[in-house]
Design an enzyme around this catalytic site. Structure first.
Site, PDB file in Angstrom:
ATOM      1  N   GLN A  97       0.463  -1.186   0.036  1.00  0.00           N
ATOM      2  CA  GLN A  97       0.079   0.019  -0.218  1.00  0.00           C
ATOM      3  C   GLN A  97       0.771   1.304  -0.101  1.00  0.00           C
ATOM      4  O   GLN A  97       1.851   1.171   0.304  1.00  0.00           O
ATOM      5  CB  GLN A  97      -0.854   0.117   1.358  1.00  0.00           C
ATOM      6  CG  GLN A  97      -0.288  -0.132   2.200  1.00  0.00           C
ATOM      7  CD  GLN A  97      -0.824  -0.551   3.712  1.00  0.00           C
ATOM      8  OE1 GLN A  97      -1.365   0.753   4.518  1.00  0.00           O
ATOM      9  NE2 GLN A  97      -1.710  -1.195   4.273  1.00  0.00           N
ATOM     10  N   ARG A 275      -3.986   0.854  -2.930  1.00  0.00           N
ATOM     11  CA  ARG A 275      -3.578  -0.452  -2.306  1.00  0.00           C
ATOM     12  C   ARG A 275      -2.790  -0.520  -3.878  1.00  0.00           C
ATOM     13  O   ARG A 275      -3.217  -0.134  -4.084  1.00  0.00           O
ATOM     14  CB  ARG A 275      -4.458  -1.832  -2.014  1.00  0.00           C
ATOM     15  CG  ARG A 275      -5.296  -1.690  -0.747  1.00  0.00           C
ATOM     16  CD  ARG A 275      -6.135  -2.521   0.043  1.00  0.00           C
ATOM     17  NE  ARG A 275      -6.457  -1.685   1.314  1.00  0.00           N
ATOM     18  CZ  ARG A 275      -7.400  -1.194   1.609  1.00  0.00           C
ATOM     19  NH1 ARG A 275      -8.037  -0.509   0.751  1.00  0.00           N
ATOM     20  NH2 ARG A 275      -7.588  -1.154   3.196  1.00  0.00           N
TER      21      ARG A 275
END
Length: 392
Positions: A97, A275
């Site tokens: 992420q 993400r």
């Protein structure tokens, strides 16, 4: 000063034993990933005030923000605690992420609000208008991924797997300029045909299992996330191993993932995450590419800077949080930690006395701004306490 009752979040990647062992309680058998300390609306700590138990700390602060946080902190950050402190216990990789900077968060949040995207929609990127810098300090050996490798080093790692379908990525990584090479490869990995990428990941994972050594972390990642393109994306990043007491600061735009270990984490109070893989959750590739900083970096491992007062400070470039620690011998003079800003004190080893409270491992306390407090060790050996506050 208030003793905190805190919520433990049972995320699937969490260790079943690390947090219970620190707290000295029996494991429940389910993952115990994060223990939250603070006033985050998702799981605020609870306190007893005026004889009334189980009050959310968020409600206590909202009722009198200047008294709890201090005038300077309210003027700078608004009437809220601007950080969240955690115990984080990873037994499997977290998602790969990246976090936006403050301007990106405000723009992204505003755009999704104007578009009418529900805040709880699975495809929503921005839950709030804040950035999310964070710091992780290892309590045990701690593995993670942080920032891009030099493209040539990433190319060498991928080439060593001897997987034919990775060769185009190896060639791209030798292109110039480096930032364009990294962008092109990450884009290609995340937008590849899912079935073709799953086959590539399976072949790469088998090679990583066979080769071991520098490939062992990626073999482990692939066991948890078979077929996920994030396995290949992870190979573009630096693998780091923190020793107890060492820390890592993660600023905006830096791709990262935690892999294994127990640590104290502190972050600005935000839920904004873009993400890059290693997750079944939504991956917004165009928005991700807008946020990521495509530059090779050497992870900046932080070691605490000691002061004459015994406070060891983890120096970071932001103001929403300031993390330090004290190691307190039983016979040492008490340390005055009174501050004009709010504080959370967290014991992680031995025992400490904070004001009239005695804290054991995993126990914590909230100290309102301006309240006089001294900390000291207790009988039975040195105690370690982390001190979280703000710069205002």
């Amino acid at each position: 000063m208030d003793r905190l009752a805190n919520t433990v979040r049972p995320y699937a990647w969490g260790s079943t034993t690390a947090i219970p062992e620190l707290l000295g309680v029996a494991p429940t058998g389910e993952p115990q990933a994060e223990m939250w300390m603070g006033a985050h609306p998702g799981a605020p700590s609870r306190v007893t005030r005026g004889g009334e138990a189980d009050q959310p700390l968020s409600d206590v602060i909202a009722a009198a923000p200047e008294r709890e946080l201090g005038d300077a902190a309210v003027a700078k950050f608004g009437p809220r605690l601007p950080f969240l402190l955690k115990l984080l216990a990873a037994a499997a990789p977290l998602s790969l992420q990246v976090h936006p900077d403050l301007a990106q968060a405000r723009d992204g949040y505003g755009a999704e609000e104007n578009a009418g995207v529900p805040v709880d929609a699975p495809h929503r990127n921005y839950k709030d208008a804040n950035h999310k810098p964070e710091l992780i300090c290892a309590l045990t050996p701690f593995d993670g991924l942080c920032g891009f490798r030099a493209p040539a080093a990433a190319a060498e790692l991928l080439a060593g797997l001897e997987v034919d379908s990775l060769k185009p990525y190896v060639d791209l990584l030798h292109a110039q300029p480096e930032d364009a090479a990294l962008r092109e490869v990450l884009t290609a990995v995340l937008t590849a045909d899912p079935q073709e990428m799953a086959a590539t990941v399976a072949e790469a994972a088998a090679a990583a299992e066979r080769l071991g050594g520098a490939y062992a972390p990626y073999a482990a990642i692939a066991r948890h996330y078979p077929g996920d393109p994030g396995v290949i994306a992870a190979m573009l990043l630096n693998h780091i191993q923190l020793q107890p007491g060492e820390a890592l600061f993660l600023g905006a735009g830096v791709p990262h993932a935690y892999l294994d270990g127990l640590g104290v984490e502190i972050m600005a109070n935000s839920d904004n995450v873009l993400r890059c893989g290693l997750t079944p959750k939504h991956v917004d590739v165009p928005e991700l590419l807008r946020i990521v900083r495509f530059e090779a970096t050497e992870p900046a491992v932080l070691r605490p800077e000691a002061s004459p007062s015994g406070e060891e400070v983890y120096d970071t470039p932001i103001d929403e949080f300031r993390l330090s620690r004290y190691v307190l011998a039983p016979d040492a003079e008490p340390r005055d930690v009174t501050a004009s800003t709010p504080q959370i004190l967290l014991c992680t080893a031995g025992g400490v006395t904070a004001g009239e409270l005695r804290l054991g491992p995993g126990e914590s306390a909230f100290v309102p701004a301006g309240e006089k407090v001294e900390i000291s060790g207790t009988d039975g050996g040195p105690g370690t306490v982390f001190r979280a506050t703000v710069v205002a």
